[in-house]
Scaffold this motif. Structure first.
Motif, PDB file in Angstrom:
ATOM      1  N   TYR A   3      -5.398  -1.371  -1.646  1.00  0.00           N
ATOM      2  CA  TYR A   3      -5.486   0.273  -1.929  1.00  0.00           C
ATOM      3  C   TYR A   3      -6.912   0.465  -2.463  1.00  0.00           C
ATOM      4  CZ  TYR A   3      -0.417   0.641  -1.398  1.00  0.00           C
ATOM      5  OH  TYR A   3       0.912   0.482  -0.927  1.00  0.00           O
ATOM      6  N   THR A   4      -7.387   1.620  -2.042  1.00  0.00           N
ATOM      7  CA  THR A   4      -8.576   2.193  -2.612  1.00  0.00           C
ATOM      8  C   THR A   4      -8.269   3.518  -3.232  1.00  0.00           C
ATOM      9  OG1 THR A   4      -9.081   3.261  -0.467  1.00  0.00           O
ATOM     10  CG2 THR A   4      -9.997   1.163  -1.031  1.00  0.00           C
ATOM     11  N   GLU A   5      -9.153   4.173  -3.733  1.00  0.00           N
ATOM     12  CA  GLU A   5      -8.772   5.187  -4.686  1.00  0.00           C
ATOM     13  C   GLU A   5      -8.483   6.489  -3.596  1.00  0.00           C
ATOM     14  OE1 GLU A   5     -11.274   8.466  -7.565  1.00  0.00           O
ATOM     15  OE2 GLU A   5     -11.637   6.338  -7.717  1.00  0.00           O
ATOM     16  N   LYS A   6      -8.978   6.781  -2.229  1.00  0.00           N
ATOM     17  CA  LYS A   6      -8.531   7.734  -1.331  1.00  0.00           C
ATOM     18  C   LYS A   6      -6.896   7.393  -1.237  1.00  0.00           C
ATOM     19  CE  LYS A   6      -9.901   5.074   2.673  1.00  0.00           C
ATOM     20  NZ  LYS A   6     -10.837   5.104   3.839  1.00  0.00           N
ATOM     21  N   ASP A   7      -6.300   6.424  -1.226  1.00  0.00           N
ATOM     22  CA  ASP A   7      -4.978   6.081  -1.059  1.00  0.00           C
ATOM     23  C   ASP A   7      -3.877   6.520  -2.048  1.00  0.00           C
ATOM     24  OD1 ASP A   7      -5.763   4.759   1.476  1.00  0.00           O
ATOM     25  OD2 ASP A   7      -6.031   2.869   0.389  1.00  0.00           O
ATOM     26  N   ILE A   8      -4.542   6.722  -3.406  1.00  0.00           N
ATOM     27  CA  ILE A   8      -3.722   6.892  -4.283  1.00  0.00           C
ATOM     28  C   ILE A   8      -2.755   8.032  -4.254  1.00  0.00           C
ATOM     29  CG2 ILE A   8      -3.698   7.622  -6.758  1.00  0.00           C
ATOM     30  CD1 ILE A   8      -6.036   5.917  -7.036  1.00  0.00           C
ATOM     31  N   ARG A   9      -2.996   9.114  -3.605  1.00  0.00           N
ATOM     32  CA  ARG A   9      -2.063  10.380  -3.450  1.00  0.00           C
ATOM     33  C   ARG A   9      -0.945  10.149  -2.288  1.00  0.00           C
ATOM     34  NH1 ARG A   9      -2.718  14.349  -7.462  1.00  0.00           N
ATOM     35  NH2 ARG A   9      -4.790  14.498  -8.117  1.00  0.00           N
ATOM     36  N   ASN A  10      -1.075   9.083  -1.672  1.00  0.00           N
ATOM     37  CA  ASN A  10      -0.121   8.832  -0.702  1.00  0.00           C
ATOM     38  C   ASN A  10       0.757   7.527  -1.057  1.00  0.00           C
ATOM     39  OD1 ASN A  10      -1.300  10.782   1.101  1.00  0.00           O
ATOM     40  ND2 ASN A  10      -2.789   9.479   1.811  1.00  0.00           N
ATOM     41  N   ILE A  11       0.432   7.012  -2.166  1.00  0.00           N
ATOM     42  CA  ILE A  11       1.317   5.902  -2.703  1.00  0.00           C
ATOM     43  C   ILE A  11       2.839   6.311  -2.991  1.00  0.00           C
ATOM     44  CG2 ILE A  11       1.543   4.122  -4.180  1.00  0.00           C
ATOM     45  CD1 ILE A  11      -1.457   3.756  -4.550  1.00  0.00           C
ATOM     46  N   PRO A  12       3.754   5.956  -2.512  1.00  0.00           N
ATOM     47  CA  PRO A  12       5.256   6.416  -2.937  1.00  0.00           C
ATOM     48  C   PRO A  12       5.251   5.940  -4.373  1.00  0.00           C
ATOM     49  CG  PRO A  12       5.319   5.230  -0.783  1.00  0.00           C
ATOM     50  CD  PRO A  12       3.666   4.888  -1.261  1.00  0.00           C
ATOM     51  N   LEU A  87      -4.749   1.448  -9.222  1.00  0.00           N
ATOM     52  CA  LEU A  87      -5.033   0.462  -8.264  1.00  0.00           C
ATOM     53  C   LEU A  87      -4.867  -1.029  -8.708  1.00  0.00           C
ATOM     54  CD1 LEU A  87      -8.408   2.211  -7.112  1.00  0.00           C
ATOM     55  CD2 LEU A  87      -6.353   2.200  -6.009  1.00  0.00           C
ATOM     56  N   LYS A  88      -5.025  -1.313 -10.021  1.00  0.00           N
ATOM     57  CA  LYS A  88      -4.864  -2.488 -10.493  1.00  0.00           C
ATOM     58  C   LYS A  88      -3.307  -3.089 -10.455  1.00  0.00           C
ATOM     59  CE  LYS A  88      -4.806  -5.408 -14.586  1.00  0.00           C
ATOM     60  NZ  LYS A  88      -3.500  -5.911 -14.596  1.00  0.00           N
ATOM     61  N   TYR A  89      -2.406  -2.009 -10.553  1.00  0.00           N
ATOM     62  CA  TYR A  89      -0.976  -2.548 -10.549  1.00  0.00           C
ATOM     63  C   TYR A  89      -0.770  -2.608  -8.918  1.00  0.00           C
ATOM     64  CZ  TYR A  89       0.208  -3.018 -15.386  1.00  0.00           C
ATOM     65  OH  TYR A  89       0.306  -3.398 -16.780  1.00  0.00           O
ATOM     66  N   MET A  90      -1.190  -1.540  -8.162  1.00  0.00           N
ATOM     67  CA  MET A  90      -0.635  -1.671  -7.062  1.00  0.00           C
ATOM     68  C   MET A  90      -1.173  -2.750  -6.348  1.00  0.00           C
ATOM     69  SD  MET A  90       1.574   0.750  -6.580  1.00  0.00           S
ATOM     70  CE  MET A  90       1.666   0.335  -4.874  1.00  0.00           C
ATOM     71  N   ASN A  91      -2.534  -3.033  -6.101  1.00  0.00           N
ATOM     72  CA  ASN A  91      -3.067  -3.977  -5.474  1.00  0.00           C
ATOM     73  C   ASN A  91      -2.474  -5.593  -6.068  1.00  0.00           C
ATOM     74  OD1 ASN A  91      -4.937  -2.698  -3.747  1.00  0.00           O
ATOM     75  ND2 ASN A  91      -6.337  -2.300  -5.593  1.00  0.00           N
ATOM     76  N   GLU A  92      -2.125  -5.681  -7.188  1.00  0.00           N
ATOM     77  CA  GLU A  92      -1.567  -6.981  -7.561  1.00  0.00           C
ATOM     78  C   GLU A  92      -0.189  -7.072  -7.031  1.00  0.00           C
ATOM     79  OE1 GLU A  92      -1.852  -7.330 -11.996  1.00  0.00           O
ATOM     80  OE2 GLU A  92      -3.941  -7.935 -11.905  1.00  0.00           O
ATOM     81  N   TYR A  93       0.726  -5.883  -7.021  1.00  0.00           N
ATOM     82  CA  TYR A  93       1.769  -5.959  -6.633  1.00  0.00           C
ATOM     83  C   TYR A  93       1.737  -6.247  -4.976  1.00  0.00           C
ATOM     84  CZ  TYR A  93       6.455  -3.730  -5.139  1.00  0.00           C
ATOM     85  OH  TYR A  93       7.695  -3.583  -4.433  1.00  0.00           O
ATOM     86  N   GLU A  94       0.804  -5.778  -4.281  1.00  0.00           N
ATOM     87  CA  GLU A  94       0.895  -6.018  -2.848  1.00  0.00           C
ATOM     88  C   GLU A  94       0.452  -7.513  -2.557  1.00  0.00           C
ATOM     89  OE1 GLU A  94       1.605  -4.249  -0.054  1.00  0.00           O
ATOM     90  OE2 GLU A  94       2.231  -2.690  -1.527  1.00  0.00           O
TER      91      GLU A  94
END
Length: 228
Positions: A3-12, A87-94
């Motif tokens: 994930y990058t900053e531009k993806d944040i708004r689209n993260i469920p 971003l930290k939590y989502m990328n570690e989760y992925e």
């Protein structure tokens, strides 16, 4: 996925809650009920609307989007911007999900005569075109991140543990994790083939250099004088 900053708004929001370790207690069509991640409540008070991707807290009457929730959850002494927290939590989760998939499909680590687990990361970086690190500090070697669209000196390799970490994104791991960052593949066979092919090119270039080196000619030995 990274994930990058531009993806944040689209993260469920449901994915973000999962990354925070929260699971829905109940579901009502588009609504999911959670314990509020920013508090230690005895009852679930946070509702996520999967249709609008927004949340509402019955305990405080607050509502918002993923950034608002991250701002409530994060420790302000560690994070200045809730986007960094997300971003930290989502990328570690992925990354955790991808490694879990890889672990369920084990493949032999040896491909084309190369034991992948014994490949040094600094040699792999040479195979990727970075002959020398940008900087060195003890057993640490700093490189431009080869997987970044705007590569900078954020990738640090520990030569003792043969592990790496990115100081910007937080990504880390072994040579397989680095290969994943470069290819986006979670298939162990594909990762093995990718690493092996890159290392094979490096070995061929080494052999070519050795074959093209001019042979050293030994100086003529002085002729022995004949004694009369």
């Amino acid at each position: 996925m990274r994930y990058t900053e531009k993806d944040i708004r689209n993260i469920p929001l449901t994915e973000f809650m999962a990354a925070l370790g929260e699971k829905p207690v109940k579901s009502f069509e588009d609504m999911k009920l959670y314990y509020a991640p920013q508090r230690d409540d005895t009852e679930p008070m946070l509702v996520v609307d999967t249709n609008t991707n927004r949340w509402y807290d019955h305990a405080t009457d607050q509502s918002g989007d993923i950034i608002d929730l991250a701002a409530l959850k994060m420790n302000p002494t560690l994070y200045m911007d809730p986007r960094d927290f997300i971003l930290k939590y989502m990328n570690e989760y992925e990354q955790g999900k991808e490694l879990s998939i890889m672990a369920r499909c084990p493949q032999p680590p040896t491909v084309v005569g190369i034991d992948i687990k014994k490949v040094k990361l600094i040699d792999f970086m040479k195979a990727l075109g970075q002959e020398h690190p940008v900087a060195a500090d003890g057993n640490l070697r700093i490189y431009n991140a080869p997987y970044d669209a705007n590569p900078g000196p954020t990738m640090v390799i520990n030569t003792e543990t043969n592990l790496w970490r990115d100081t910007k994104s937080g990504a880390y791991g072994s040579i397989y994790d680095l290969a994943y960052e470069l290819t986006g593949s979670c298939n162990m066979s594909e990762l093995n083939r990718y690493i092996a092919s890159e290392m094979a090119v490096l070995e061929k270039s080494k052999d070519k250099e050795q074959n093209t080196e001019p042979s050293k000619q030994e100086p003529d030995k002085p002729q022995r004088k004949i004694r009369l």
